[in-house]
Design an enzyme around this catalytic site. Structure first.
Site, PDB file in Angstrom:
ATOM      1  N   LYS A  79       5.451   5.934  48.080  1.00  0.00           N
ATOM      2  CA  LYS A  79       6.250   5.147  49.026  1.00  0.00           C
ATOM      3  C   LYS A  79       6.801   3.881  48.368  1.00  0.00           C
ATOM      4  O   LYS A  79       7.995   3.592  48.455  1.00  0.00           O
ATOM      5  CB  LYS A  79       5.390   4.741  50.238  1.00  0.00           C
ATOM      6  N   ASN A  80       5.935   3.129  47.710  1.00  0.00           N
ATOM      7  CA  ASN A  80       6.381   1.820  47.242  1.00  0.00           C
ATOM      8  C   ASN A  80       7.304   1.905  46.030  1.00  0.00           C
ATOM      9  O   ASN A  80       7.990   0.932  45.712  1.00  0.00           O
ATOM     10  CB  ASN A  80       5.173   0.904  46.983  1.00  0.00           C
ATOM     11  N   CYS A  84       4.200  -4.695  57.542  1.00  0.00           N
ATOM     12  CA  CYS A  84       2.819  -4.915  57.981  1.00  0.00           C
ATOM     13  C   CYS A  84       2.538  -6.408  58.113  1.00  0.00           C
ATOM     14  O   CYS A  84       2.971  -7.202  57.287  1.00  0.00           O
ATOM     15  CB  CYS A  84       1.840  -4.313  56.981  1.00  0.00           C
ATOM     16  N   ARG A  96       4.075 -14.066  54.688  1.00  0.00           N
ATOM     17  CA  ARG A  96       4.759 -13.250  53.663  1.00  0.00           C
ATOM     18  C   ARG A  96       6.073 -13.938  53.279  1.00  0.00           C
ATOM     19  O   ARG A  96       7.168 -13.459  53.592  1.00  0.00           O
ATOM     20  CB  ARG A  96       4.997 -11.825  54.164  1.00  0.00           C
ATOM     21  N   ASP A 140      -3.933  -2.398  48.733  1.00  0.00           N
ATOM     22  CA  ASP A 140      -3.551  -1.347  49.682  1.00  0.00           C
ATOM     23  C   ASP A 140      -4.643  -0.288  49.847  1.00  0.00           C
ATOM     24  O   ASP A 140      -4.498   0.638  50.640  1.00  0.00           O
ATOM     25  CB  ASP A 140      -2.220  -0.702  49.262  1.00  0.00           C
ATOM     26  N   ARG A 152       4.532   5.529  58.729  1.00  0.00           N
ATOM     27  CA  ARG A 152       5.429   4.812  57.812  1.00  0.00           C
ATOM     28  C   ARG A 152       5.156   5.210  56.360  1.00  0.00           C
ATOM     29  O   ARG A 152       6.042   5.123  55.518  1.00  0.00           O
ATOM     30  CB  ARG A 152       5.220   3.296  57.932  1.00  0.00           C
TER      31      ARG A 152
END
Ligand code: EPZ
Length: 428
Positions: free
Chosen positions: A22-23, A117, A122, A306, A398
């Site tokens: 995903k990232n 999230c 952030r 994560d 997600r």
């Protein structure tokens, strides 16, 4: 409203294939707009963050064709609108990669401040500092970040105050098309940074040093089309590794890069699981013996933040007192209240959680407070006695492709139910 309903206690056994990262994908899809020609991208995970990225590309005028479940064809030759509106950024942090990508492509970008999230503060100050060093003047106005390089982007020497994945990626995206040399110091070293660099280099970019803390980028005028396959998802693989350990299971996890999983393997072995590494797969066997340990999350190659909710959940099943320290985010223990509902004994003081292993968890209604916290609830539910119902599963979707199907194939008793009238959790 959709929920997962899990009847715990089954040992997970068999094989599972990990999807694309995903990232990496959420950086590589925006990066594709930097090309002057179409690109084909393979091993794209089929998750809602990618659906959202495709919507952003499409509304910008980029043509996206879905070749098959994991392959996309992206033609960025006719971008009409270098803007990313709020309704498409509010759920996805990585939408801010369009700042760097649009600057590199078009010299200006308007991107709504991102969501994602909720892990505490952030800020994006390092992104803005890095892009400003390249010559992008900007302002935040009514929730939109507006950046413009009136005289063209110019290579610069950038030192990040902290190690940040997002700002490293954003600067890379803009710097590949800047004139001259950009040097990023104190760069992030995560596998997806290296994957992005490999993707951009396959289009003709000149990026050196990705995966170390100094990245050098010599800007080029044109990038050409490419066909590229995204790396496997480190965190999805790590999540299945923890699931094997938590359920006394035996899972062969395929399509992985074992090197990316080393920090997770070492901790799982310390906790009591058996980990066998092969060329592109890894087997984890839960021995049923789980021991306390101490873990601090750190930037790569440290233990990934994560994986923090997943490993904390595993440690609730271990013998003795474990300590987990969150080294990246201010507030990544919100899910602990949910685990307490299942009988976990965890106290949290700021960024430190002290876990008194109780050896077992009990099924309960809980909610996914974010993506990784949500998958931690699945781990808890798989290991617990009785029924666990997990709400707010859109967070999990997600980032985890077909999680329910993959788990069922491993022998889990998990089901997604779609509406209150279908709620028959005992009829699994
Ligand atoms: C990426 O987020 C990941 N997201 C996160 O994964 C992951 O937790 C995080 O990196 C750390 O590994 C994506 O790749 C899409 P950062 P990112 O910039 O880039 C501070 C998941 O579960 N900071 O490395 O947003 C920040 O507050 C998600 O898949 C600043 O102070 O993380 C944090 O404390 C969740 N100023 C630290 O740096 C800035 O300008 C690291 O953040 C930027 C960041």
């Amino acid at each position: 409203m959709e929920k997962y309903v899990i009847k715990g206690g089954n040992r997970l056994q068999g094989e599972v294939t990990v999807s694309g990262a995903k990232n990496a994908a959420v950086a590589i899809l925006p990066a594709a707009i930097l090309s002057d020609e179409p690109c084909t991208i393979e091993n794209v995970p089929n998750i809602s963050d990618i659906d959202c990225t495709i919507k952003i590309l499409t509304q910008m005028g980029v043509q996206v064709k879905i070749i098959n479940k994991s392959t996309l064809y992206i033609d960025p030759r006719h971008i009409v609108n270098p803007t990313v509106p709020y309704d498409l950024t509010k759920n996805m942090r990585a939408s801010y990669y369009f700042l760097g990508a649009l600057l590199g492509k078009a010299g200006s970008a308007r991107v709504s401040m991102p969501g994602g999230c909720d892990l505490g503060a952030r800020p994006i100050d390092q992104h803005l500092k890095g892009l400003a060093s390249l010559g992008a003047d900007g302002a935040v106005d009514h929730g939109m970040v507006h950046l413009e390089s009136k005289n063209g982007l110019k290579g610069a020497h950038i030192y990040f105050d902290i190690v940040t994945v997002g700002a490293t990626i954003n600067v890379m995206l803009a710097a590949v098309k800047a004139t001259g040399l950009t040097v990023i110091e104190n760069a992030a070293k995560e596998p997806h940074i290296v994957d992005l660099a490999n993707f951009l280099n396959s289009m003709g970019a000149e990026i050196m040093g990705a995966g170390t803390d100094v990245i050098k980028i010599r800007g080029v005028k044109h990038l050409h089309g490419t066909q590229y396959s995204i790396i496997p998802d480190q965190i999805e693989a790590g999540t299945f590794m923890v699931m094997a350990a938590a359920t006394k299971g035996n899972i062969l996890i395929k399509n992985v890069i074992p090197k990316h999983l080393e920090s997770i393997s070492v901790k799982l072995e310390k906790i009591g699981a058996i980990v066998e590494e092969y060329d592109d797969s890894i087997r984890v066997i839960g021995t049923g013996r789980l021991e306390k340990t101490s873990i601090k999350t750190l930037p790569h190659p440290g233990f990934p933040t994560d994986m923090q909710p997943q490993i904390t959940t595993l440690l609730t099943l271990a013998e003795g007192t474990s300590i987990v320290t969150e080294g990246i985010w201010d507030n990544r223990f919100k899910y602990v209240d949910e685990l307490r509902r299942m009988g976990a004994d965890i106290s949290v003081d700021g960024k430190v959680a002290v876990i008194e292993g109780t050896g077992h968890l009990m099924g309960a209604p809980v909610k996914a407070t974010d993506l990784r916290a949500g998958v931690a609830m699945i781990i808890a539910g798989l290991a617990a006695s009785g029924i666990t119902e997990i709400e707010d599963i859109h967070h999990i979707e997600r980032g985890y492709e077909d999680i329910e199907l993959k788990l069922r194939a491993l022998g889990a008793d998990i089901k997604k139910i779609h509406s209150p009238e279908n709620e028959m959790p005992l009829a699994l």
